[in-house]
Design a protein around this motif. Structure first.
Motif, short mmCIF file in Angstrom:
data_model
loop_
_atom_site.label_atom_id
_atom_site.label_comp_id
_atom_site.label_asym_id
_atom_site.label_seq_id
_atom_site.Cartn_x
_atom_site.Cartn_y
_atom_site.Cartn_z
N LYS A 133 -5.61 12.93 16.00
CA LYS A 133 -4.15 13.02 16.02
C LYS A 133 -3.53 11.63 16.07
N ALA A 134 -4.19 10.71 16.78
CA ALA A 134 -3.68 9.33 16.84
C ALA A 134 -3.70 8.71 15.45
N PHE A 135 -4.76 8.99 14.69
CA PHE A 135 -4.85 8.40 13.34
C PHE A 135 -3.80 9.01 12.41
N ILE A 136 -3.50 10.30 12.59
CA ILE A 136 -2.41 10.90 11.81
C ILE A 136 -1.12 10.13 12.10
N SER A 137 -0.85 9.91 13.39
CA SER A 137 0.39 9.23 13.78
C SER A 137 0.43 7.80 13.25
N ILE A 138 -0.73 7.12 13.28
CA ILE A 138 -0.77 5.74 12.76
C ILE A 138 -0.45 5.75 11.26
N GLY A 139 -1.05 6.70 10.53
CA GLY A 139 -0.77 6.84 9.09
C GLY A 139 0.70 7.08 8.83
N GLU A 140 1.29 7.94 9.65
CA GLU A 140 2.72 8.27 9.50
C GLU A 140 3.60 7.07 9.86
N PHE A 141 3.03 6.18 10.68
CA PHE A 141 3.77 5.01 11.12
C PHE A 141 3.69 3.90 10.06
N ILE A 142 2.48 3.75 9.48
CA ILE A 142 2.26 2.66 8.50
C ILE A 142 2.98 2.94 7.18
N LEU A 143 2.87 4.20 6.70
CA LEU A 143 3.36 4.47 5.35
C LEU A 143 4.82 4.05 5.10
N PRO A 144 5.77 4.40 6.01
CA PRO A 144 7.16 3.97 5.75
C PRO A 144 7.28 2.45 5.63
N LEU A 145 6.43 1.72 6.36
CA LEU A 145 6.46 0.25 6.27
C LEU A 145 5.98 -0.20 4.89
N VAL A 146 4.91 0.46 4.39
CA VAL A 146 4.40 0.13 3.05
C VAL A 146 5.47 0.43 2.01
N VAL A 147 6.08 1.63 2.12
CA VAL A 147 7.11 2.05 1.16
C VAL A 147 8.28 1.05 1.18
N ALA A 148 8.70 0.68 2.39
CA ALA A 148 9.84 -0.24 2.51
C ALA A 148 9.51 -1.60 1.92
N SER A 149 8.28 -2.11 2.18
CA SER A 149 7.96 -3.45 1.68
C SER A 149 7.80 -3.43 0.16
N LEU A 150 7.28 -2.34 -0.43
CA LEU A 150 7.22 -2.24 -1.90
C LEU A 150 8.63 -2.29 -2.46
N HIS A 151 9.51 -1.53 -1.82
CA HIS A 151 10.91 -1.44 -2.26
C HIS A 151 11.59 -2.81 -2.18
N ASN A 152 11.40 -3.48 -1.03
CA ASN A 152 12.05 -4.78 -0.81
C ASN A 152 11.55 -5.86 -1.77
N ASN A 153 10.27 -5.72 -2.19
CA ASN A 153 9.71 -6.71 -3.11
C ASN A 153 9.85 -6.31 -4.57
N GLY A 154 10.62 -5.27 -4.81
CA GLY A 154 10.87 -4.80 -6.16
C GLY A 154 9.61 -4.32 -6.88
N MET A 155 8.66 -3.82 -6.09
CA MET A 155 7.41 -3.35 -6.70
C MET A 155 7.44 -1.85 -6.97
N TRP A 156 6.51 -1.41 -7.80
CA TRP A 156 6.43 0.00 -8.20
C TRP A 156 6.13 0.89 -6.99
N PHE A 157 6.89 1.98 -6.82
CA PHE A 157 6.72 2.86 -5.65
C PHE A 157 5.31 3.47 -5.60
N GLY A 158 4.71 3.65 -6.81
CA GLY A 158 3.42 4.34 -6.92
C GLY A 158 2.27 3.63 -6.22
N TRP A 159 2.43 2.33 -5.89
CA TRP A 159 1.35 1.62 -5.20
C TRP A 159 1.00 2.26 -3.87
N SER A 160 2.00 2.86 -3.19
CA SER A 160 1.69 3.51 -1.90
C SER A 160 0.70 4.65 -2.11
N PHE A 161 0.83 5.36 -3.24
CA PHE A 161 -0.11 6.45 -3.56
C PHE A 161 -1.49 5.87 -3.90
N ILE A 162 -1.47 4.76 -4.67
CA ILE A 162 -2.74 4.18 -5.11
C ILE A 162 -3.54 3.66 -3.92
#
Ligand SMILES: O=C(O)C(=O)C[C@]1(C(=O)O)C=C[C@@H](O)C=C1
Length: 482
Positions: A133-162
């Motif tokens: 459960k802790a790892f689920i929460s960590i994943g849920e915590f990290i992903l928005p940061l990844v999404v936000a940094s892709l967005h801020n750097n003008g990178m393709w959103f799909g990298w979070s999936f890759i």
């Protein structure tokens, strides 16, 4: 075998799983544009996950027992890999719905295979799976940061999936070459037969755990779905404060899992912990819905995450499997199915309730929390009474063994008395010898390790010597008649 490599892979799987849970919602704008659908239709795609889980839990749980944990887990990983790799390139909303269902299937494959595997690894801490459960929460915590940094750097959103797809792929290769622990159905059956619970009590606990699986999942979804809107519209907080509530809920959740893991390691009672956590959840929920003060709301949101999203659902599953260890896979499937009924029904129920206002929509969660608390109180008392009868019968068994030894020694004592009696008869000494009796009683007092027990031992020995005299009188009668 320590199974360190296997455990690491399983934990990593759940980190990715945590990302998968929110990845569509986090990229809904870009995905919706790809599918050329309005936001409302796009969010409808999310319901596919619930459908996939609901349909797959029973089948995959069954397969986990029958075919094997490893096979089911690899199936789940392939499903997740497909979901991650296809989603960012897909431009068709129907296929998107199918991919959501696939993610749901992957989720149930993970659960049906991983939780039983953790129990079969046979860690000293039988609640190690709670860390998932802790790892689920960590994943849920990290992903928005990844999404936000892709967005801020003008990178393709799909990298979070890759990124997620690559982790799954590496993990897949690792799992492929990793040995799983033996499935323990034979040993488990033996343990089940020795279970101190009556059939009816087991049934009662199983039903209460089913209720708890639903309510524990429901209160989390209910809260996370409505808290931000409630904070903005009803409490009139600014957007930052409102979103902070959710972040604090996540941080509370991770700390909650670690605390629960620590407490269980220290042998804290699992059922007591469930009651405690349910009560904290209930209380913090009441505070969140009744008090319009930002600092207090933040503390309450943290405490709600700490108690409601801290792996309590996983504790329930562990209790259930310990009760019926024969079919861990199918039981995990059934248990999580109740949880997925919650993820399916809560949006529908709260949607209807929101017609009466957002306040009503969030406040109704208190009723669910009360039902969950009552269920765990029931479970707590069911275990408590069993433990008492269990202790009683164990102690009585010990007494039986001691009595057997005492009677064996008394037998020897009476044989010695027979010899004494014979000697006395020959020298015409009386049976009763008060001086000798006093000596015996003094020795007994000195043998005793407890001052409190010494008088009781003396009483017992006086009884033995009285019986000894009766016995000698009987012997003399027979000897006299000879
Ligand atoms: O020692 C003896 O003279 C016994 O007869 C044995 C014994 C005993 O059972 O210990 C029994 C009766 C006597 O009054 C004192 C002791």
């Amino acid at each position: 075998m320590s199974h360190g490599k296997l455990k690491t892979s399983l934990f990593l799987n759940y980190l990715v799983h945590g990302m998968a849970l929110i990845i569509v919602a986090q990229n809904i704008k870009e995905l919706g544009a790809n599918w050329a659908t309005p936001l409302a239709t796009a969010s409808y795609v999310l319901s596919g996950v619930g459908l996939g889980r609901l349909g797959a839990y029973l089948i995959l749980g069954y397969l986990s027992d029958k075919i094997g944990r490893k096979q089911v887990l690899m199936l789940g990983m392939l499903a997740y890999f497909t979901f991650f790799i296809v989603s960012p390139f897909n431009h068709n909303v129907t296929i998107a719905y199918g991919l959501s269902i696939l993610a749901g299937v992957a989720n149930s494959a993970f659960d049906s295979a991983t939780y039983p595997t953790f129990l079969e690894i046979g860690d000293k801490n039988k609640f190690a799976s709670i860390l998932l459960k802790a790892f689920i929460s960590i994943g849920e915590f990290i992903l928005p940061l990844v999404v936000a940094s892709l967005h801020n750097n003008g990178m393709w959103f799909g990298w979070s999936f890759i990124v997620a797809a690559v982790i799954v792929l590496i993990n897949f290769v690792t799992i492929l070459t990793t040995k799983f622990p033996k499935q323990q159905s034979a040993i488990a059956e033996e343990v089940a037969q020795q279970s101190p619970f009556s059939v009816n009590k087991k049934r009662l606990i199983a039903i209460l755990l089913g209720v708890y699986s639903y309510t524990s999942m429901a209160i989390m979804i209910w809260f996370t779905q409505w808290i931000s809107l409630f904070a903005i519209d009803i409490l009139h907080y600014d957007a930052l404060t409102s979103h902070t509530l959710i972040s604090l809920y996540s941080v509370g959740s991770i700390l909650g899992v670690l605390s629960i893991f620590f407490l269980l390691k220290k042998e804290f009672s699992a059922t007591k912990l469930l009651v405690l956590m349910s009560m904290i959840s209930l209380m913090s929920l009441i505070v969140v819905t009744q008090v319009a003060q930002p600092t207090i709301s933040m503390m309450a949101a943290f405490l709600f995450g700490f108690s409601a999203a801290s792996g309590v659902m996983q504790i329930g599953l562990n209790l259930l499997i310990q009760l019926f260890p024969q079919n861990k896979g199918i039981l995990t499937g059934i248990y999580f199915m109740f949880g997925s009924i919650a993820s399916f029904t809560v949006p529908l129920i709260t949607g209807k309730l929101s017609q009466f206002g957002i306040q009503v929509a969030l406040q109704s969660n208190i009723i669910v929390a009360i039902i969950g608390t009552l269920a765990v109180i029931g479970i707590y008392f069911a275990y408590k009474t069993v433990h008492q009868t269990d202790n009683l019968s164990a102690s009585r068994e010990k007494i039986n063994q001691i009595d057997q030894q005492i009677v064996g020694l008394l037998q020897q004592r009476f044989e010695a008395v027979t010899a004494v009696s014979e000697a006395k008869r020959q020298t015409a000494k009386p049976v009763f010898d008060p001086k000798r009796e006093q000596q015996v009683l003094t020795k007994i007092t000195s043998y005793s390790q407890s001052d409190k027990l010494a008088p009781h031992f003396k009483k017992i020995y006086q009884g033995i010597m009285d019986a000894s005299k009766d016995y000698q009188t009987e012997l003399n009668k027979i000897g006299g008649n000879k």
